[in-house]
Design an enzyme around this catalytic site. Structure first.
Site, PDB file in Angstrom:
ATOM      1  N   ASP A 185       0.859  -1.180   0.000  1.00 41.85           N
ATOM      2  CA  ASP A 185       0.000   0.000   0.000  1.00 41.85           C
ATOM      3  C   ASP A 185       0.895   1.229   0.000  1.00 41.85           C
ATOM      4  O   ASP A 185       1.883   1.275   0.730  1.00 41.85           O
ATOM      5  CB  ASP A 185      -0.855  -0.004   1.276  1.00 41.85           C
ATOM      6  CG  ASP A 185      -2.277   0.416   0.996  1.00 41.85           C
ATOM      7  OD1 ASP A 185      -2.469   1.492   0.406  1.00 41.85           O
ATOM      8  OD2 ASP A 185      -3.199  -0.322   1.389  1.00 41.85           O
ATOM      9  N   ASP A 283      -3.134   4.691  -2.306  1.00 42.89           N
ATOM     10  CA  ASP A 283      -4.227   5.199  -1.490  1.00 42.89           C
ATOM     11  C   ASP A 283      -4.739   6.559  -1.995  1.00 42.89           C
ATOM     12  O   ASP A 283      -3.932   7.463  -2.264  1.00 42.89           O
ATOM     13  CB  ASP A 283      -3.701   5.360  -0.051  1.00 42.89           C
ATOM     14  CG  ASP A 283      -4.796   5.568   0.970  1.00 42.89           C
ATOM     15  OD1 ASP A 283      -5.608   4.653   1.145  1.00 42.89           O
ATOM     16  OD2 ASP A 283      -4.829   6.652   1.595  1.00 42.89           O
ATOM     17  N   GLU A 341      -6.390   3.667  -5.868  1.00 45.28           N
ATOM     18  CA  GLU A 341      -7.673   3.760  -5.162  1.00 45.28           C
ATOM     19  C   GLU A 341      -8.229   5.140  -5.499  1.00 45.28           C
ATOM     20  O   GLU A 341      -7.630   6.161  -5.151  1.00 45.28           O
ATOM     21  CB  GLU A 341      -7.493   3.616  -3.655  1.00 45.28           C
ATOM     22  CG  GLU A 341      -8.831   3.491  -2.959  1.00 45.28           C
ATOM     23  CD  GLU A 341      -8.918   4.176  -1.600  1.00 45.28           C
ATOM     24  OE1 GLU A 341      -9.838   3.850  -0.843  1.00 45.28           O
ATOM     25  OE2 GLU A 341      -8.086   5.054  -1.291  1.00 45.28           O
ATOM     26  N   HIS A 412     -11.032  -3.285   3.464  1.00 47.22           N
ATOM     27  CA  HIS A 412     -10.960  -2.929   4.881  1.00 47.22           C
ATOM     28  C   HIS A 412     -11.761  -1.672   5.200  1.00 47.22           C
ATOM     29  O   HIS A 412     -11.762  -1.229   6.340  1.00 47.22           O
ATOM     30  CB  HIS A 412      -9.490  -2.716   5.261  1.00 47.22           C
ATOM     31  CG  HIS A 412      -8.888  -1.556   4.516  1.00 47.22           C
ATOM     32  ND1 HIS A 412      -8.736  -1.568   3.135  1.00 47.22           N
ATOM     33  CD2 HIS A 412      -8.445  -0.351   4.926  1.00 47.22           C
ATOM     34  CE1 HIS A 412      -8.228  -0.408   2.759  1.00 47.22           C
ATOM     35  NE2 HIS A 412      -8.039   0.356   3.821  1.00 47.22           N
ATOM     36  N   ASP A 413     -12.387  -1.051   4.215  1.00 50.47           N
ATOM     37  CA  ASP A 413     -13.149   0.182   4.432  1.00 50.47           C
ATOM     38  C   ASP A 413     -14.650  -0.033   4.326  1.00 50.47           C
ATOM     39  O   ASP A 413     -15.405   0.950   4.304  1.00 50.47           O
ATOM     40  CB  ASP A 413     -12.759   1.244   3.382  1.00 50.47           C
ATOM     41  CG  ASP A 413     -11.347   1.770   3.559  1.00 50.47           C
ATOM     42  OD1 ASP A 413     -10.825   1.699   4.688  1.00 50.47           O
ATOM     43  OD2 ASP A 413     -10.775   2.243   2.569  1.00 50.47           O
TER      44      ASP A 413
END
Ligand code: ISL
Ligand code: CA
Length: 633
Positions: A185, A283, A341, A412-413
């Site tokens: 990430d 991200d 993302e 994970h969000d």
């Protein structure tokens, strides 16, 4: 590169609709309003001029709203290329199945209740047997953990709780020995306020590091932008001295206009790629270019999008330029994959970000399929799979004609998808398999989130004390400030809390599901007693076995990886498609409803079936609630 015509207040809605980013923006507005895109096909609507919207809306649309839209569209005039050579030659990540690891909750090795890298290494055999080709590892860098590692203090150190740099190097070599790849990430829209750059900027107002961030002086916050994690996007560090944070008050936005900052980031990215990792997931990468005026966000856009200010950075003026520079300075020399993302990005901007001729990103995560129109993540509502069908069909055929889609339901969000669609426990297993079939047989690269292979559902958290996530905790406090009771405020965060996806992975039926011998940092329910990886592995009928079978099918039937896709006419509630490559075809039929439906019997070998029974007629078969059938023809 061809360019769309300039837009002005004299342009019509029809002209905006034909502008690539304009089309994305209008679709997004209609979606937020829960309106059909058909609204724009009305000739009257199409002929309305932007400049007359303030008058026609009785002032609800302001002059400055019109100006904002005009300016935004004129900053992005490129027209995506229509040439369809996206997949030649095929590259490894197009036929790979990815699996996302949220390391804090995957496997603890030392009993401190926190997942770590040695724990992850101990589970690599499982991941290999499951059949996944590559891991996306959520951040493992040194961090004070205000946002579980998405607030980085030192990019070149490993979070002590997770292990050491030697552990990371060991992980890379263990993965490569298994012919698996590692994508890390990359959080470069912001750093922790504890990062050395920010600390230096705070300590000395004359420091060069001031320009690494957005510092502004004044008696009030410099503009009205909102933070995604509640409150304003500005924090006052000393009286009159403000710095910007789009996320938590400890996640300070980096100033990408400042060349020395970019150079340091590129250097750091190369440093990691030197270690042999295979790429990065980037991200909120579409937020890196802020419009330099830092002007107030339009209140109407703010009300529509729920966050004021987004129009000034979700597609900033230098976004494409920065991405190209990042690509050529760091990714390209290493042949590394880049997965952006990109919240709020629609198909046309998506094509500009990932077009094979653009040199920006390889793939993106767009999120508009995770909620149905008119809903946000925090609403407690039933997700309609017909929307998923329409959305994905559109992206597959339109965006997918030139770019390579990602396929995902969870990360994970987000809360667990099964709970959104139908929380009735009798459908859990069928729904888990249905989602697996959709994700693993459409065209694109699947990203499975840890534990998704168990067909997980949301956790029965009972109060705010059970939650750990900064977003949930801040939102709860916000609702309390609006005079809600504890119970009402908790209800306001429960459905959307990111913590549903962050509880420990259930490995077996021992205490804490085999995740830790200590006290887990966050506790799930005792669901692991029945649903866990050990038990599901041995049960042919489990959701996990469906994942294993379907992942293996992607290898044995290459048309599922690289083949083309055709959607078939199908009766209400049934969604059908074919994947074809070199004359070989796989046909998929799924039932999107909770009642049985019939599908035609087709010649060929049934490669996977869930809830399929013979009908009375010899020409049809019955697909039970959320049933699915995959046939090799
Ligand atoms: O934009 C949002 C709300 O409309 C959020 O969903 C936001 O896009 C998303 O939370 C961004 O996610 C990434 O960056 C965050 C981090 O907390 C997330 O975990 C990460 O995936 C800040 O780094
Ligand atoms: Ca640990």
């Amino acid at each position: 590169m061809s360019e769309a015509p300039l837009i002005s207040a004299a342009s019509t809605i029809g002209e905006v609709w034909r502008h690539p980013l304009g089309n994305d923006v209008v679709s997004k507005i209609l979606m937020q309003l829960g309106r059909s895109p058909r609204w724009v096909t009305n000739p009257f609507v199409r002929s309305i001029r932007l400049g007359s919207l303030p008058r026609l809306s009785f002032g609800r649309v302001s002059e400055s709203f019109v100006e904002t839209i005009v300016q935004l569209l004129n900053q992005h005039r490129d027209i995506p290329s229509a040439s369809a050579d996206a997949t030649t030659p095929p590259v490894w990540w197009q036929s790979a199945v990815f699996y996302q690891i949220y390391p804090r909750s995957f496997q603890d090795s030392n009993g401190d209740g926190i997942g770590d890298i040695p724990g992850l290494i101990s589970r690599l055999d499982y991941l290999q047997q499951l059949g996944v080709d590559a891991l996306w590892l959520s951040p493992i860098y040194d961090s004070p953990n205000d946002d579980n590692g998405y607030d980085i203090r030192d990019y070149r150190e490993v979070m002590a709780e997770f292990g050491t740099m030697a552990d990371v190097e060991h992980l890379i070599s263990e993965l490569h020995a298994r012919d698996m790849r590692l994508v890390m990430d990359l959080v470069i829209n912001h750093t922790s306020d504890e990062h050395e750059w920010f600390q230096q900027a705070l300590a000395d107002p004359a420091s060069q590091y001031r320009d690494y961030y957005f510092f502004r002086q004044g008696t009030e916050a410099p503009n009205n932008w909102a933070s995604f994690f509640s409150g304003p996007a500005w924090r006052e560090f000393a009286p009159g001295d403000w710095a910007m944070h789009l996320f938590s008050a400890k996640q300070m936005d980096l100033n990408w206009q400042h060349e020395p900052m970019r150079a340091e980031v590129f250097d750091m990215v190369r440093w990691w790629l030197e270690k042999g990792i295979d790429g990065f997931r980037l991200d909120v990468i579409n937020y890196i270019s802020k419009d330099p005026a830092l002007a107030d966000g339009d209140p109407l856009v703010g009300a529509l999008m729920k966050f004021t200010g987004v129009e000034h950075y979700f597609a900033g003026p230098r976004l494409h330029e920065h991405l190209r520079e990042l690509q050529s300075a760091a990714f390209e020399p290493y042949g590394a994959v880049s997965i952006g993302e990109t919240p709020g990005v629609g198909p046309n901007l998506g094509k500009l970000l990932t077009g094979p001729d653009r040199g920006e990103l390889d793939m993106i995560f767009s999120f508009d399929h995770l909620e149905t129109p008119g809903h946000t993540r925090f609403d407690d509502y039933r997700y309609d799979l017909e929307y998923l069908r329409a959305w994905w069909q559109d992206w597959q055929l339109d965006y997918g004609a030139t770019c390579w889609p990602t396929l995902f339901f969870e990360n994970h969000d987000n809360p667990r998808m099964i709970s959104k669609v139908n929380p009735d426990p009798q459908h859990r297993s069928a729904l888990g398999k249905l989602l697996a079939v959709i994700q693993l047989t459409l065209r694109g690269t699947p990203f499975i989130y840890q534990g998704q292979e168990l067909g997980p559902v949301n956790v029965r958290f009972s109060s705010i004390a059970d939650l750990r996530d900064v977003e949930s905790i801040n939102k709860f406090a916000d609702l309390k400030d609006q005079d809600m009771s504890d119970a009402a405020a908790f209800k306001g965060v429960l459905a959307g809390s990111r913590d549903h996806a962050r509880v420990p992975v259930a490995w077996d039926a021992t205490e804490n599901g085999g995740f830790t011998t200590g006290t887990p940092w966050i506790v799930g329910d005792d669901d692991y007693l029945e649903v866990n990886i050990g038990a599901a592995w041995d049960d042919e009928d489990s959701v996990l076995s469906a994942y294993r079978t379907l992942i293996a099918l992607r290898r044995s039937r290459p048309e599922l990886g690289l083949g083309g896709i055709q959607f078939l006419d199908s009766p209400a509630g049934i969604w059908s498609w074919e994947r074809t490559l070199d004359g070989a075809t796989v046909r998929v039929d799924v039932n999107l409803t909770d009642v049985a439906r019939t599908v035609p019997v087709v010649p060929g070998e049934v490669l996977f079936a869930s809830g399929v029974t013979a009908s009375e007629s010899s020409t049809t078969a019955t697909l039970g609630a959320y049933g699915a059938r995959v046939v090799g023809m």
